[in-house]
Design an enzyme around this catalytic site. Structure first.
Site, mmCIF file in Angstrom:
data_model
loop_
_atom_site.group_PDB
_atom_site.id
_atom_site.type_symbol
_atom_site.label_atom_id
_atom_site.label_comp_id
_atom_site.label_asym_id
_atom_site.label_seq_id
_atom_site.Cartn_x
_atom_site.Cartn_y
_atom_site.Cartn_z
ATOM 1 N N GLY A 1 0.856 -1.181 0.000
ATOM 2 C CA GLY A 1 0.000 0.000 0.000
ATOM 3 C C GLY A 1 0.887 1.223 0.000
ATOM 4 N N CYS B 1 5.610 -6.001 1.155
ATOM 5 C CA CYS B 1 5.984 -4.583 1.129
ATOM 6 C C CYS B 1 5.432 -3.856 2.361
ATOM 7 C CB CYS B 1 5.526 -3.949 -0.186
ATOM 8 S SG CYS B 1 6.318 -2.376 -0.496
ATOM 9 N N TYR B 2 4.446 -2.981 2.207
ATOM 10 C CA TYR B 2 3.892 -2.312 3.389
ATOM 11 C C TYR B 2 3.429 -3.340 4.419
ATOM 12 C CZ TYR B 2 0.906 0.508 6.384
ATOM 13 O OH TYR B 2 0.353 1.104 7.481
ATOM 14 N N ASP C 1 -19.806 -11.893 -19.532
ATOM 15 C CA ASP C 1 -20.299 -11.956 -18.154
ATOM 16 C C ASP C 1 -21.787 -12.287 -18.087
ATOM 17 O OD1 ASP C 1 -17.738 -11.124 -17.685
ATOM 18 O OD2 ASP C 1 -18.282 -9.039 -17.342
ATOM 19 N N GLU D 1 3.536 -10.517 -6.560
ATOM 20 C CA GLU D 1 2.302 -10.637 -7.337
ATOM 21 C C GLU D 1 2.409 -10.019 -8.730
ATOM 22 O OE1 GLU D 1 2.933 -8.620 -4.904
ATOM 23 O OE2 GLU D 1 1.767 -6.769 -4.939
ATOM 24 N N LYS E 1 -12.497 -11.739 -13.866
ATOM 25 C CA LYS E 1 -12.865 -11.941 -15.274
ATOM 26 C C LYS E 1 -12.328 -13.271 -15.832
ATOM 27 C CE LYS E 1 -14.481 -9.922 -19.076
ATOM 28 N NZ LYS E 1 -15.704 -9.124 -19.155
#
Ligand code: XMP
Length: 518
Positions: free
Chosen positions: A63, A90-91, A235, A179, A374
């Site tokens: 973040g 990280c954060y 969708d 990620e 998705k």
């Protein structure tokens, strides 16, 4: 509505705590790609609520904050008591260190981008990986003193604690971003955490999702009736196919053809649903009605509003004809759910989703994909037997080609835009790039320019070709399409469509541009 039952029995869940929205979604997707179910929760979710989900692991996202900022986002430190394994990214790592008595400080040298990583401990988190790696960093602060019970696992040239572990409590931290695609082996780190540290089983599959949703939908609807607005996109098509699997002909689909779809789409919707799936389908040819509403309108937001209003009017008329219907099926996806719950972003465009209907219609909602990304919906669609062309269709805005025609939408300009768009997509498909590219299309510009054809001077339309790569449409990069492909597109556009005399390629990313031109 049926979404609480989205996690099929026998499926493990990992909770991703969100300290900065974009990162959290990427992490959750990577976890699901490893076939482990993941859920994103706000960073301040009470521990009790998290534990009710019986997570096998918790991942703290990165973040933008610094742990020393006033009002920096904090989670409950009880999360680190060793009941559930945790990985801070990280954060998330800095916060873990800070909360447990370590020290975080502004890094002597900010690390940004590709960075060399030296791994000294490859027991679990870095299992199966090389001792020297390239990773993706983006941080101003670093952990400068480990909390007690922690050991360092990896370092960089500027940062002696680039990864850490407390194996007694199964707490891990990494300063880099596993990620992102720029850290290609990062998936392995995440999988090591999921499978080696947390003991998760890779059982989150779309086949099991379809099974559990079918049961939930069947139980929810009982003997009542549902309708679904088909837009031509994957969708709503997959949602309709899934609900039809659950309740059969108690579902009626309504397909409002507003005339603003891509070439061949209306025919395919009808063929797939009426002929192949044999789902009751009401096809409304509203093309003229929409064109009339768009006559003389050049402003993009006015186009969106008019198309939205008209869609609701047509849909309502048709729904009223059907007699009593209790449920409305919608293809809402997880990113939309997270966004509306966690973001207060400035309104840049009114994203009217065709299918977003007013409350007065009084339907209960069935949104089977409220927890899916998705790519997962595409997998569901494939499992349910929808044609490949529909499964891999690019996202398409509700107002359709109207916002890809800059200025007024007339029938002539619409047909020209539709033909140009079809050529762009056909060439992309022939080049085997449909899946790599997030969206590609033609934009008809309100600009005429001079050309020469044969020996004659022409004064024709200009078309811009847009192709972007993206993970979610929130940010996007212009696609580096092969020159030969661009050349083929350009020569076909000018050769096959009378009136087009110039083709330009859009080389702007989002931000600062948006994906669409209007
Ligand atoms: P922008 O242009 O905002 O687009 O970068 C991001 C994504 O949203 C789609 N988009 C829309 N979708 N109604 C929609 O349903 C709209 O009015 C609309 N405008 C943009 C766009 O195609 C891209 O996928």
């Amino acid at each position: 509505m049926p979404s609480a039952g989205a996690r099929p029995a026998g499926v493990d869940t990992v909770v991703v705590l969100d300290f900065g929205a974009q990162y959290a979604q990427l992490i959750a997707r990577r976890v699901r790609e490893a076939r482990v179910h993941s859920l994103i929760l706000p960073y301040d979710t009470p521990v009790g609520r998290i534990m009710e989900l019986h997570p096998k692991g918790i991942i703290l996202s990165g973040g933008p904050a610094s742990v020393y900022d006033p009002g920096a986002p904090r989670c409950d430190p009880a999360l680190f008591d060793g009941r559930v394994p945790a990985l801070g990214i990280c954060y998330g790592m800095q916060l873990m260190a800070h909360e447990l008595g370590g020290r975080t400080a502004p890094a002597g040298q900010r690390e940004y981008g590709r960075t060399r990583l030296f791994v000294d401990d490859r027991a679990d988190l870095f299992g199966g990986l090389e001792p020297r790696l390239l990773c993706w960093m983006s941080h101003g602060d670093s952990v400068v003193q480990l909390p007690s019970g922690f050991t360092p696992l990896a370092r960089t040239d500027h940062n002696p604690i680039a990864a850490m572990a407390n194996r007694r409590h199964l707490l891990f931290g990494v300063q880099f971003h596993p990620e992102v695609t720029h850290t290609p082996w990062g998936r392995q780190v995440l999988q090591n955490f999921l499978f080696t540290v947390c003991g998760c089983r890779p059982t989150w599959t779309m086949a099991s999702f379809i099974e559990s949703q079918t049961t939930t939908i069947r139980e929810t609807v009982g003997a009542r009736r549902a309708i679904c607005a088909l837009s031509g996109g994957v969708d709503s098509a997959a949602a309709a196919a899934l609900v039809h699997r659950a309740i059969g002909d108690q579902l009626t689909c309504i397909f409002v053809d507003h005339g603003l779809l891509r070439l061949g789409e209306p025919e395919q919707v009808i063929r797939t649903f009426r002929d192949n799936f044999q789902i009751p389908l009401v096809h409304v040819d509203a093309r003229e009605r929409f064109l009339r509403r768009l006559a003389g309108v050049g402003d993009p937001e006015t186009k969106r509003r008019r198309i939205g209003e008209e869609f609701i009017a047509v849909f309502e008329e048709e729904a009223n004809r059907l007699g009593r219907v209790d449920f409305l099926v919608q293809g809402t996806l997880y990113p939309d759910v997270i966004e509306s719950g966690t973001r207060t972003a400035a309104r840049i465009k009114t994203h009217h989703n065709v299918g977003g209907l007013p409350d007065r219609l009084q339907f209960a909602l069935i949104e089977p994909f409220r927890e899916l990304f998705k790519d997962e919906v595409r997998e569901v669609a494939r499992e349910l037997g929808l044609p490949d062309e529909m499964v891999w269709r690019h996202p398409f805005p509700g107002p359709g080609l109207a916002i890809r025609i800059l200025g007024e939408v007339t029938l002539d300009r619409l047909e020209l835009e539709r033909a140009a768009d079809a050529i762009v997509l056909e060439e992309l498909r022939n080049a085997g790039l449909m899946r790599e590219i997030w969206q590609a299309f033609a934009v008809l510009l309100p600009v005429q320019s001079v050309g020469v054809m044969g020996d004659a001077r022409t004064y024709g339309h200009t078309v811009a070709v847009r192709a972007v790569t993206s993970e979610d449409g929130m940010t996007a990069d212009w696609a580096r399409l092969p020159e030969e492909l661009l050349e083929r597109i350009s020569s076909r556009l000018t050769r096959e469509i009378p009136g087009i005399s110039r083709v330009v390629y859009d080389v702007t990313s989002k931000p600062p541009a948006t994906v669409e031109w209007e």
